[in-house]
Each structure stands twice: as C-alpha cells, then as structure tokens.
Design a protein around this motif. Structure first.
Motif, PDB file in Angstrom:
ATOM      1  N   UNK A 194       0.813  -1.217   0.000  1.00  0.00           N
ATOM      2  CA  UNK A 194       0.000   0.000   0.000  1.00  0.00           C
ATOM      3  C   UNK A 194       0.847   1.269   0.000  1.00  0.00           C
ATOM      4  N   UNK A 195       2.136   1.128   0.279  1.00  0.00           N
ATOM      5  CA  UNK A 195       3.026   2.295   0.260  1.00  0.00           C
ATOM      6  C   UNK A 195       3.756   2.416  -1.076  1.00  0.00           C
ATOM      7  N   UNK A 196       3.435   1.545  -1.996  1.00  0.00           N
ATOM      8  CA  UNK A 196       4.090   1.578  -3.299  1.00  0.00           C
ATOM      9  C   UNK A 196       5.240   0.587  -3.371  1.00  0.00           C
ATOM     10  N   UNK A 197       5.881   0.567  -4.545  1.00  0.00           N
ATOM     11  CA  UNK A 197       6.987  -0.359  -4.795  1.00  0.00           C
ATOM     12  C   UNK A 197       8.219   0.408  -5.265  1.00  0.00           C
ATOM     13  N   UNK A 248       8.378   1.180   2.526  1.00  0.00           N
ATOM     14  CA  UNK A 248       7.869   1.540   3.849  1.00  0.00           C
ATOM     15  C   UNK A 248       8.061   3.036   4.071  1.00  0.00           C
ATOM     16  N   UNK A 249       7.092   3.717   4.680  1.00  0.00           N
ATOM     17  CA  UNK A 249       7.238   5.162   4.924  1.00  0.00           C
ATOM     18  C   UNK A 249       8.227   5.442   6.049  1.00  0.00           C
ATOM     19  N   UNK A 250       8.944   6.542   5.915  1.00  0.00           N
ATOM     20  CA  UNK A 250       9.919   6.931   6.928  1.00  0.00           C
ATOM     21  C   UNK A 250      10.074   8.449   6.896  1.00  0.00           C
ATOM     22  N   UNK A 302      10.307  18.090   7.180  1.00  0.00           N
ATOM     23  CA  UNK A 302      10.540  17.266   5.989  1.00  0.00           C
ATOM     24  C   UNK A 302       9.301  16.416   5.696  1.00  0.00           C
ATOM     25  N   UNK A 303       9.020  16.237   4.427  1.00  0.00           N
ATOM     26  CA  UNK A 303       7.893  15.386   4.040  1.00  0.00           C
ATOM     27  C   UNK A 303       8.295  13.916   4.111  1.00  0.00           C
ATOM     28  N   UNK A 304       7.307  13.031   4.081  1.00  0.00           N
ATOM     29  CA  UNK A 304       7.558  11.604   4.215  1.00  0.00           C
ATOM     30  C   UNK A 304       8.305  11.076   2.989  1.00  0.00           C
ATOM     31  N   UNK A 305       9.175  10.115   3.211  1.00  0.00           N
ATOM     32  CA  UNK A 305       9.883   9.415   2.146  1.00  0.00           C
ATOM     33  C   UNK A 305       9.557   7.930   2.239  1.00  0.00           C
ATOM     34  N   UNK A 306       9.955   7.190   1.217  1.00  0.00           N
ATOM     35  CA  UNK A 306       9.693   5.746   1.180  1.00  0.00           C
ATOM     36  C   UNK A 306      11.014   5.000   1.160  1.00  0.00           C
ATOM     37  N   UNK A 307      11.140   4.029   2.058  1.00  0.00           N
ATOM     38  CA  UNK A 307      12.388   3.290   2.238  1.00  0.00           C
ATOM     39  C   UNK A 307      12.275   1.898   1.624  1.00  0.00           C
ATOM     40  N   UNK A 308      13.269   1.541   0.838  1.00  0.00           N
ATOM     41  CA  UNK A 308      13.326   0.196   0.253  1.00  0.00           C
ATOM     42  C   UNK A 308      14.309  -0.640   1.052  1.00  0.00           C
ATOM     43  N   UNK A 366      17.647   2.428   0.084  1.00  0.00           N
ATOM     44  CA  UNK A 366      17.665   3.832  -0.318  1.00  0.00           C
ATOM     45  C   UNK A 366      16.264   4.424  -0.158  1.00  0.00           C
ATOM     46  N   UNK A 367      16.173   5.744  -0.326  1.00  0.00           N
ATOM     47  CA  UNK A 367      14.922   6.471  -0.135  1.00  0.00           C
ATOM     48  C   UNK A 367      14.367   6.976  -1.461  1.00  0.00           C
ATOM     49  N   UNK A 368      13.037   7.072  -1.509  1.00  0.00           N
ATOM     50  CA  UNK A 368      12.362   7.559  -2.707  1.00  0.00           C
ATOM     51  C   UNK A 368      11.203   8.463  -2.287  1.00  0.00           C
ATOM     52  N   UNK A 369      10.817   9.334  -3.188  1.00  0.00           N
ATOM     53  CA  UNK A 369       9.664  10.202  -2.941  1.00  0.00           C
ATOM     54  C   UNK A 369       8.399   9.494  -3.413  1.00  0.00           C
TER      55      UNK A 369
END
Length: 279
Positions: free
Chosen positions: A113-116, A128-130, A139-145, A150-153
C-alpha cells in the motif's frame, strides 16, 4: 439493550469513538496511515510531551476522540481540525513502533500500500514510509526500500505532502529488527513479482539523473556545460541514507557503510589518478 451491547462487541465498534479517525483515514491522501487503538490514545502516558507540540491540545484530543462540544463555532472547528491532524500524526508515529502498531503496518506493507521501489533491480520490492526527522513541519515523508536501502519520494503529490514526522525516523528499521524474516533478499526474484521496464523509460531516467548531477555541481562547473564533470567529483558528492533507530545508527549497517565508504574513497583516489594522467 443487551443485544445492542453484544453487537458492539462483535463488530468491534465503540460508540462514537472512531468517527473522526474513520473520516481522517478515509480521506484521500491519508492511505499511509493506520488506525491507532483507542486504548493507546486515551492513555495519557503515551501522549507525554505532545501538549507542547500542539496548540489547543486538549480540544484537539477531544475532537479526535469525538468528545468535543457541539457548540464550537465553524471557524474555530476548522483550526481545531488542523491541530487534530497534527496531533493524530504525532500519536501515529508513536503507535506504529509498538507491537500492535507494527502488526497493522505489516499488513499494509504486505499489500504494497506504500508503493513499490522504482529501481529496476529491486524487482518491485514494497516500500515503507519513513521520516527524515522526528520534528514536524520540517521534511515530508519518504519511502524506504529494504532491498537497496535507499529512499524515494512518493509518486502521488497527495502522499508527498504528508509530514515525515507522522512516521518518524525509526519505524522501518525497527520493523526489520523485530521481524528479520521480512528483510528482503538482496538478489533474485522477490515473492511479489516483477514487471518489465521499457528501454525508453530507462534512457529518460538516465537523462534526468545526468541533469540533476549537473545542477548539483558547483555553479562554475555547471556553466561549463558539463565538460568538466569528473567521475570522481560526482562520486564524492553522492549522499547516502543512514538508517537509525531512536537516533542511533544500526551497528551492522554502520559497520558495512564504513567499509563501503572506505572502498569508495580508494576507488575515487584511483579515478583521480587516472584522470590526472589522461589530462
């Protein structure tokens, strides 16, 4: 009366407690959030210090728990709604690092649900959100793989505007620490599957990366049209994300990153030497 009470227990409802929370969770852009248990919110120990973070803390808490007086004027209620969102977000950050909170977020994680991960070699690994900080409005939320670490928007602008403090800096790393079986493999196919990516899409992505690297370089170099960009200078400017749990870097991860940075420094030194010879 008894029949009504039994129905409430069987359906998990608790009078009007979750009306505001249900509305908040069902609103577009709030899909990353999970429902915080009533007992957690009503236990004032769990909310220690939040009264210093939220204006009109008491009324905002009453709004979240559906105990706010109906006499509140619409103008005041609009401001209270903003404060209630902030309060619920900060409570949410504390809730998702508890045993029950982790369980709820794992369910969302398994459903992706947080994307791929957009990285091709990560085989559509769920994210996963972080947060990059635990302080709100920074800072806005980022997504952790968990695979490439690494992090993604977020893809959606609605999700990209969520405050990172509502998830905190600890959550994904604590989840993998508590549930090591969920740590994704570094190579091979994941159990979720993958899809093909067009060559044109890869070329466009590479061009965007090159443009961003040029913009990140010093103005004097950028004005030169990119001719003076060296592999060594780009490598030295690369910033790495360092996972932390309650502010402390993970021991094994820190050890690995120190080794990787030492290897990078040696490679950069060799590149600089080769570039000096070629010039």
């Amino acid at each position: 009366m008894l029949h009504r009470a039994v129905e409430d227990v069987s359906t998990g409802s608790d009078s009007d407690y979750s009306r505001w929370i249900s509305w908040f969770l069902s609103s577009k852009g709030n899909e990353y959030f999970c429902e915080v248990d009533e007992d957690f919110i009503l236990d004032r120990f769990n909310l220690t210090g939040l009264n210093n973070e939220v204006t009109n803390y008491t009324q905002a808490l009453d709004l979240i728990t559906d105990q706010l007086d109906d006499d509140i004027q619409d103008e005041s209620r609009g401001n209270l709604d903003v404060q209630a969102r902030l309060l619920y977000g900060l409570i949410h950050a504390r809730w998702i690092v508890t045993a029950r909170g982790l369980t709820k977020m794992i369910e969302k994680y398994k459903r992706a649900e947080f994307g791929r991960c957009p990285r091709v070699m990560c085989q559509l690994q769920p994210l996963l959100p972080v947060g990059l900080t635990d302080i709100p409005y920074e800072k806005s939320v980022k997504l952790y793989c968990g695979r490439c670490e690494d992090l993604y928007s977020p893809k959606s602008s609605r999700h990209g505007s969520i405050d990172g403090a509502y998830f905190g800096t600890t959550f994904p790393h604590l989840l993998f620490l508590v549930y090591p079986t969920l740590i994704p493999p570094k190579t091979g196919q994941t159990d979720i599957g993958a899809s093909s990516t067009s060559g044109s899409g890869n070329r466009e992505g590479e061009n965007r990366i090159r443009r961003r690297l040029r913009e990140d370089m010093d103005p004097a170099i950028a004005e030169g049209g990119g001719e003076n960009i060296t592999t060594a200078s780009v490598a030295m400017k690369a910033e790495r994300y360092k996972p932390r749990i309650y502010g402390f870097q993970l021991n094994e991860t820190a050890k690995l990153q120190r080794w990787q940075e030492a290897v990078r420094d040696r490679q950069v030194a060799r590149l600089e030497e080769l570039e000096e010879r070629g010039s």
